[in-house]
Write a protein that holds these residues in place. Structure first.
Motif, PDB file in Angstrom:
ATOM      1  N   ALA A   1       0.824  -1.202   0.000  1.00 26.60           N
ATOM      2  CA  ALA A   1       0.000   0.000   0.000  1.00 26.60           C
ATOM      3  C   ALA A   1       0.860   1.255   0.000  1.00 26.60           C
ATOM      4  N   SER A   2       1.979   1.227   0.729  1.00 30.53           N
ATOM      5  CA  SER A   2       2.879   2.383   0.753  1.00 30.53           C
ATOM      6  C   SER A   2       3.420   2.689  -0.640  1.00 30.53           C
ATOM      7  N   VAL A   3       3.792   1.617  -1.377  1.00 33.07           N
ATOM      8  CA  VAL A   3       4.281   1.804  -2.747  1.00 33.07           C
ATOM      9  C   VAL A   3       3.152   2.291  -3.647  1.00 33.07           C
ATOM     10  N   ALA A   4       1.945   1.720  -3.462  1.00 27.16           N
ATOM     11  CA  ALA A   4       0.805   2.109  -4.293  1.00 27.16           C
ATOM     12  C   ALA A   4       0.455   3.581  -4.103  1.00 27.16           C
ATOM     13  N   HIS A   5       0.534   4.077  -2.868  1.00 29.37           N
ATOM     14  CA  HIS A   5       0.264   5.500  -2.622  1.00 29.37           C
ATOM     15  C   HIS A   5       1.278   6.365  -3.366  1.00 29.37           C
ATOM     16  N   HIS A   6       2.526   5.912  -3.430  1.00 31.15           N
ATOM     17  CA  HIS A   6       3.560   6.667  -4.135  1.00 31.15           C
ATOM     18  C   HIS A   6       3.318   6.678  -5.645  1.00 31.15           C
ATOM     19  N   LEU A   7       2.778   5.573  -6.160  1.00 29.00           N
ATOM     20  CA  LEU A   7       2.614   5.428  -7.611  1.00 29.00           C
ATOM     21  C   LEU A   7       1.229   5.824  -8.122  1.00 29.00           C
ATOM     22  N   LYS A   8       0.289   6.110  -7.232  1.00 29.23           N
ATOM     23  CA  LYS A   8      -1.104   6.271  -7.642  1.00 29.23           C
ATOM     24  C   LYS A   8      -1.279   7.396  -8.662  1.00 29.23           C
ATOM     25  N   ASP A   9      -2.167   7.104  -9.609  1.00 24.93           N
ATOM     26  CA  ASP A   9      -2.575   8.056 -10.651  1.00 24.93           C
ATOM     27  C   ASP A   9      -1.429   8.511 -11.546  1.00 24.93           C
ATOM     28  N   GLN A  10      -0.377   7.708 -11.632  1.00 25.61           N
ATOM     29  CA  GLN A  10       0.732   7.999 -12.545  1.00 25.61           C
ATOM     30  C   GLN A  10       0.767   6.938 -13.644  1.00 25.61           C
ATOM     31  N   PRO A  11       1.195   7.296 -14.853  1.00 23.01           N
ATOM     32  CA  PRO A  11       1.395   6.269 -15.881  1.00 23.01           C
ATOM     33  C   PRO A  11       2.569   5.379 -15.499  1.00 23.01           C
ATOM     34  N   LEU A  12       2.337   4.084 -15.475  1.00 20.64           N
ATOM     35  CA  LEU A  12       3.329   3.145 -14.954  1.00 20.64           C
ATOM     36  C   LEU A  12       3.889   2.252 -16.052  1.00 20.64           C
ATOM     37  N   ASP A  13       5.151   1.868 -15.880  1.00 22.11           N
ATOM     38  CA  ASP A  13       5.774   0.854 -16.728  1.00 22.11           C
ATOM     39  C   ASP A  13       5.588  -0.496 -16.047  1.00 22.11           C
ATOM     40  N   VAL A  14       5.083  -1.456 -16.797  1.00 18.30           N
ATOM     41  CA  VAL A  14       4.641  -2.733 -16.218  1.00 18.30           C
ATOM     42  C   VAL A  14       5.311  -3.898 -16.914  1.00 18.30           C
ATOM     43  N   VAL A  15       5.656  -4.944 -16.121  1.00 14.63           N
ATOM     44  CA  VAL A  15       6.104  -6.218 -16.683  1.00 14.63           C
ATOM     45  C   VAL A  15       5.214  -7.327 -16.119  1.00 14.63           C
ATOM     46  N   LEU A  16       5.064  -8.396 -16.898  1.00 14.02           N
ATOM     47  CA  LEU A  16       4.161  -9.495 -16.555  1.00 14.02           C
ATOM     48  C   LEU A  16       4.950 -10.802 -16.467  1.00 14.02           C
ATOM     49  N   ILE A  17       4.786 -11.527 -15.357  1.00 10.67           N
ATOM     50  CA  ILE A  17       5.472 -12.802 -15.132  1.00 10.67           C
ATOM     51  C   ILE A  17       4.415 -13.903 -15.076  1.00 10.67           C
ATOM     52  N   SER A  18       4.460 -14.841 -16.007  1.00  7.92           N
ATOM     53  CA  SER A  18       3.495 -15.946 -16.026  1.00  7.92           C
ATOM     54  C   SER A  18       4.096 -17.160 -15.332  1.00  7.92           C
ATOM     55  N   GLY A  19       4.035 -17.151 -14.033  1.00  9.78           N
ATOM     56  CA  GLY A  19       4.618 -18.216 -13.218  1.00  9.78           C
ATOM     57  C   GLY A  19       4.967 -17.655 -11.854  1.00  9.78           C
ATOM     58  N   ASP A  20       5.748 -18.376 -11.070  1.00  4.43           N
ATOM     59  CA  ASP A  20       6.208 -17.871  -9.776  1.00  4.43           C
ATOM     60  C   ASP A  20       7.402 -16.947  -9.982  1.00  4.43           C
ATOM     61  N   LEU A  21       7.469 -15.904  -9.161  1.00  5.37           N
ATOM     62  CA  LEU A  21       8.642 -15.037  -9.159  1.00  5.37           C
ATOM     63  C   LEU A  21       9.571 -15.558  -8.071  1.00  5.37           C
ATOM     64  N   SER A  22      10.302 -16.625  -8.411  1.00  7.21           N
ATOM     65  CA  SER A  22      11.162 -17.311  -7.454  1.00  7.21           C
ATOM     66  C   SER A  22      12.314 -17.969  -8.202  1.00  7.21           C
ATOM     67  N   HIS A  23      13.462 -18.074  -7.562  1.00  9.41           N
ATOM     68  CA  HIS A  23      14.631 -18.661  -8.224  1.00  9.41           C
ATOM     69  C   HIS A  23      14.490 -20.168  -8.412  1.00  9.41           C
ATOM     70  N   THR A  24      13.573 -20.812  -7.658  1.00  2.94           N
ATOM     71  CA  THR A  24      13.395 -22.259  -7.779  1.00  2.94           C
ATOM     72  C   THR A  24      12.314 -22.638  -8.793  1.00  2.94           C
ATOM     73  N   TYR A  25      11.594 -21.656  -9.322  1.00  2.00           N
ATOM     74  CA  TYR A  25      10.472 -21.976 -10.217  1.00  2.00           C
ATOM     75  C   TYR A  25      10.968 -22.471 -11.568  1.00  2.00           C
ATOM     76  N   ARG A  26      10.349 -23.536 -12.062  1.00  2.00           N
ATOM     77  CA  ARG A  26      10.609 -24.043 -13.402  1.00  2.00           C
ATOM     78  C   ARG A  26       9.279 -24.288 -14.093  1.00  2.00           C
ATOM     79  N   HIS A  27       9.218 -23.985 -15.376  1.00  2.35           N
ATOM     80  CA  HIS A  27       7.967 -24.111 -16.106  1.00  2.35           C
ATOM     81  C   HIS A  27       7.538 -25.578 -16.204  1.00  2.35           C
ATOM     82  N   LEU A  28       6.250 -25.781 -16.468  1.00  2.00           N
ATOM     83  CA  LEU A  28       5.688 -27.122 -16.575  1.00  2.00           C
ATOM     84  C   LEU A  28       6.385 -27.892 -17.693  1.00  2.00           C
ATOM     85  N   GLY A  29       6.830 -29.092 -17.386  1.00  2.00           N
ATOM     86  CA  GLY A  29       7.518 -29.916 -18.377  1.00  2.00           C
ATOM     87  C   GLY A  29       9.029 -29.789 -18.330  1.00  2.00           C
TER      88      GLY A  29
END
Length: 586
Positions: free
Chosen positions: A252-280
């Motif tokens: 929430a603290s970060v969201a208050h800082h960023l609110k109502d501003q145009p944001l640069d966004v990235v999307l991660i389809s999976g876990d954001l973890s060093h141990t995560y490996r995709h299916l298969g």
């Protein structure tokens, strides 16, 4: 659950266990569900459940192979359809009892399989011939539904149905199929609400938001998400454009800082973890990581990975990271310190919609990110500050993109914390009923009418199979099995009526038998007994694909347990067996 049923260990134990587990579905049939409290012995917390999926989810079935199979079957169905799990489990139990009855009468296993399959073909044919196309719904008010003759052909082309691996495909007629008109969702919703009127009103609201610039019948369930807010009255539930998520204090603290501003966004389809490996993913065998002896920093693999990810996010000037899976706690904290908002457990379909709207490229691993993966045009606004049921403060923030007008969130509220999951499930059930109706472009007559038609057709088949000249058909036991199938549908209608009216199962069965004798179309009195609803009986619908898929999964489950039991009891090894006419092996 199993303790309330006496199991005879000298007979087919798997079928008996399946029948015992299916008892969980009886109280959850129909609009008047009997909710159950389930308490977690470890934490002492209780939740209110009103579906067999949630009941099975909270039972310990690890010691019962059949129980695990039932749970996996119901879970797989729920993930796709979000409705019909009770129907599936009920008939799995009813047909397992029918199979047990056949075995007690000395009917060979392969004859039971053969007859159940043929009987189900009859019921699928009933669905095809009694389904109501959208053309018919849009053209004129529904007429009385009566049983179609067995040789009646379908309204512009046959639907290709593959109900089970035991059934053959019916090839569609090669004739042009006209695209049916779509009825107004508000009119369709009343017949598919099944007593969940408040939840269906939210679905209608979501549809209206999505259809501002397109026809009113449009509804895309993949662009809908939910946000649960305990502590507010249930009448505060509503639909909000965008994606509303709950944030903790750091977020929430970060969201208050960023609110109502145009944001640069990235999307991660999976876990954001060093141990995560995709299916298969398969790790190469025999490969070991050799550390660089000159590296004196003593950093762990995780710390190296975290440093690399944070440096990459900072280099790309990312403000917001949306993750479909879980987020590594250390990454989350470091990103918050650098005023990068990270939100996990975002639906994959929402990520896809965001990607299309803002031009972002989803990646599986954070280390794959580059400039071309970053999307622009997303904003975060603070929607509401609330208190969780545990007293910790939470912030509801709305993540939205102006180019994604069809993304909406259903706000689910209740003053009773243990009830919100049940309310959320009811919303999704209604949303997916509309979704599947639009996908099928047809619906089935509801209020028990389809089941009554199945009973009538099965009994006609039984009469046709009765030997008149001293000979019998290819399966001499077909009539017995079909009669048991018809009884299972009577049992279902009786359970619905008993739940709706509170009368005993015996009285409900008597009423069902009486109505079947007088059945000549949709009876208003009967439908009100079944659903206790003020909706006109001609306007109550069921989903075509959901009903057929529930039957298919229920039958597959019964036949799998039946044949497995038979193999275990006989002790015959398939690889060494000879000609065993009474067995059908898996």
């Amino acid at each position: 659950m199993l303790g309330s049923t006496i199991i005879n260990h000298r007979q087919h134990v798997g079928l008996q266990q399946l029948f015992a587990l299916a008892a969980a579905a009886h109280s959850t049939l129909g609009p008047h569900k009997k909710y159950k409290f389930i308490q977690d012995e470890a934490t002492g917390e209780s939740i209110l459940v009103g579906s067999c999926f949630r009941i099975l989810e909270n039972l310990d079935l690890t010691t019962c192979a059949v129980g695990q199979l039932v749970h996996e079957t119901v879970r797989a169905h729920h993930e796709v359809y979000r409705t019909g799990s009770e129907y599936l489990l009920f008939f799995a139990g009813a047909w397992s009892r029918a199979a047990l009855s056949c075995l007690q009468q000395g009917i060979p296993t392969f004859r039971i399989v053969e007859a159940l399959t043929e009987g189900m073909d009859v019921c699928v044919d009933v669905c095809k011939k009694s389904s109501v196309s959208f053309d018919a719904l849009c053209a004129s008010p529904r007429k009385r539904v009566t049983e179609a003759p067995s040789d009646t052909k379908v309204g512009k082309g046959k639907r290709q149905v593959k109900l089970s691996r035991y059934f053959c495909n019916t090839k569609p007629e090669r004739s042009p199929v006209l695209e049916p008109r779509l009825p107004d969702i508000a009119n369709l919703a009343g017949g598919l609400s099944h007593g969940c009127d408040d939840a269906m009103r939210l679905v209608i609201q979501a549809s209206r938001i999505q259809s501002k610039d397109i026809p009113s019948s449009a509804f895309d369930v993949t662009k809908v998400t939910t946000c649960v807010l305990p502590g507010f009255p249930e009448d505060h539930a509503h639909i909000c454009p965008g994606c509303v998520v709950l944030l903790n204090g750091e977020q929430a603290s970060v969201a208050h800082h960023l609110k109502d501003q145009p944001l640069d966004v990235v999307l991660i389809s999976g876990d954001l973890s060093h141990t995560y490996r995709h299916l298969g993913f398969n790790r190469p065998a025999g490969v070991q990581r050799v550390a660089d002896q000159s590296d004196l920093s003593n950093l762990s693999v995780e710390e190296e990975w975290i440093g690399k990810v944070l440096a990459l996010l900072s280099h790309l000037e990312v403000d917001l990271v949306l993750v479909s899976g879980l987020v590594n706690e250390a990454v989350f904290q470091l990103c918050s310190q650098h005023r990068i908002l990270v939100v996990g457990k975002v639906k994959a379909s929402i990520l896809k919609e965001m990607a299309n709207a803002i031009g972002a490229v989803p990646v599986t691993y954070a280390t794959q990110l580059s400039k071309r993966c970053v999307g622009k045009g997303v904003q975060v606004s603070i929607w509401r500050e609330i208190q969780s049921h545990k007293g910790t403060p939470l912030t509801a923030a709305n993540i939205y993109a102006s180019a994604s007008a069809r993304l909406v969130t259903a706000i689910i509220t209740s003053c009773v914390h243990g009830k919100v999951q049940a309310l959320e499930d009811r919303f999704w059930a209604c949303a997916y009923r509309i979704h599947h109706a639009l996908k099928d472009k047809a619906v089935l007559p509801g209020a028990g009418v389809t089941e009554m038609l199945c009973i009538r057709r099965l009994m006609k088949k039984v009469d046709a199979e009765s030997p008149r000249d001293g000979t019998s058909g290819s399966n001499p036991y077909l009539g017995i099995v079909l009669h048991l199938l018809a009884d299972s549908f009577k049992e279902y209608l009786s359970a619905l009526m008993a739940n709706a009216t509170g009368i005993s199962q015996v009285k409900a069965r008597t009423a069902v038998n009486q109505k079947l004798q007088d059945f000549n179309g949709i009876s208003a009195e009967f439908s009100q007994l079944i659903l206790d609803s003020d909706v006109p009986p001609s306007k109550i619908f069921d989903n075509l694909s959901v009903k057929q898929e529930s039957w298919r999964k229920a039958l597959d489950l019964v036949l799998l347990v039946l044949q497995t039991d038979a193999e275990i009891i006989t002790g015959v090894d398939q690889s060494k067996c000879g000609d065993h006419a009474d067995l059908v092996f898996l």
